[in-house]
Design an enzyme around this catalytic site. Sequence first.
Site, PDB file in Angstrom:
ATOM      1  CD  GLN A  89     -12.819 -45.385  11.575  1.00 20.42           C
ATOM      2  OE1 GLN A  89     -12.860 -44.181  11.841  1.00 20.42           O
ATOM      3  NE2 GLN A  89     -13.895 -46.146  11.609  1.00 20.42           N
ATOM      4  CG  HIS A 153     -15.599 -42.162  14.874  1.00 17.64           C
ATOM      5  ND1 HIS A 153     -16.770 -42.134  15.624  1.00 17.64           N
ATOM      6  CD2 HIS A 153     -15.801 -43.119  13.933  1.00 17.64           C
ATOM      7  CE1 HIS A 153     -17.626 -43.023  15.139  1.00 17.64           C
ATOM      8  NE2 HIS A 153     -17.042 -43.636  14.107  1.00 17.64           N
ATOM      9  CD  GLU A 247     -25.666 -34.803   9.915  1.00 15.05           C
ATOM     10  OE1 GLU A 247     -26.541 -35.122  10.735  1.00 15.05           O
ATOM     11  OE2 GLU A 247     -24.864 -33.851  10.097  1.00 15.05           O
ATOM     12  CE1 TYR A 257     -23.573 -27.157  10.382  1.00 17.08           C
ATOM     13  CE2 TYR A 257     -21.980 -26.467  12.026  1.00 17.08           C
ATOM     14  CZ  TYR A 257     -22.698 -26.215  10.869  1.00 17.08           C
ATOM     15  OH  TYR A 257     -22.540 -25.006  10.217  1.00 17.08           O
ATOM     16  CE1 TYR A 268     -22.599 -48.341  11.686  1.00 12.50           C
ATOM     17  CE2 TYR A 268     -21.649 -47.861  13.832  1.00 12.50           C
ATOM     18  CZ  TYR A 268     -21.745 -47.605  12.484  1.00 12.50           C
ATOM     19  OH  TYR A 268     -20.999 -46.597  11.925  1.00 12.50           O
TER      20      TYR A 268
END
Length: 373
Positions: A89, A153, A247, A257, A268
């Site tokens: 990513q 991430h 979220e 959070y 997964y």
Amino acid sequence: MKKSMLFLYFFVVILNSACAQSADNDVHRPSKDVFIAELFVDQLQIPWGMAFLPDGSLLITEKSGELIHFKEGKKTNIANVPEVYVRGQGGLLDIEVHPQYQDNGWLYLSYSSQEGGEKGGNTAIIRAKLKDNALTDKELLYKATPNTTKGQHYGSRIEFDNEGYLYFSVGDRGNRDVNPQDITLDGGKIYRLHDDGRIPTDNPFVDETGAKTAIFTYGHRNPQGLVKNPETGKLWDHEHGPRGGDEINILEKGKNYGWPVITYGINYSGTPITDITEKDGMEQPMHYWVPSIAPSGMTFVTTENYEGWQGSLLVGSLVFEYLERQVLEDNKVVRREKLMDDIGRVRNVRQGPDGLVYVAVEGKGIYKLVPKS
């Protein structure tokens, strides 16, 4: 985990999922078409970030490492872009312009960087200026550590608030059990800086021994949406959950959070992450999705160009390949609409200075939503 506890956990997960799906999965078709999607910039692969300049031209980041200036129908590659660590990513990610860009010319970029010596990469934030189709005056403002060869991430959205503070996200970098809940470590956080990279003296952890003093909030997984609410001035983020549990959060200074201590998702593989969805001292999301839509990009609609849209929130879906419009009342999602169904992986959405909405789709390009008369 004992069999009785395991059974109870899965019962709670199924119940939560059922409740979430009865509400969250009720995605409506719009009652009427209010726009036509016109391809504005073609032949883009992964247009991760986009930012409009005061003259109406558009800067676009390609994850592969290209920065493109689109002006008057022509694409120009910008030179002197920082070297990026393209893995998973990671790559060249978001771009934002300074609120006083016309006076100071500063641009801000996030990308995966190998800087720091260790093998692999992590999220970096720079600022630079644009001159003669090249970046100049490049300054490194923040580099998350340590580097890692994990490809997931990076987070990496950028936003400014009404006071001119710079916010950016860094995902947990695939190390969920360590990074998000530890304020002495980078990863799984939203950060706040002055526009020149200095640490604000009122950041929540500036007096905590060993803390990363740029942290504004923590306990995040992988925030790929970050936007200022134009009505309240507060920053909102959205983040990828695991299997379920994406979220939207309204960010408050110093708050936790919850990831991965509380979540509405599971692994997964289908195994549990945690048996709780609430805990004292941890914030509940404003909204969550079960199943996950893989959100990317987010913008508030302030224009009156689209009938009934003013005040709505737009969110891109990577996995289900559509643009979602959320109708909000008192910080609650009261209706969801599926737009541009099956258009492709929606990577970003922005409202332009012309009051029109622009949607970046992987493998296609950037669409302009032209209102129907």
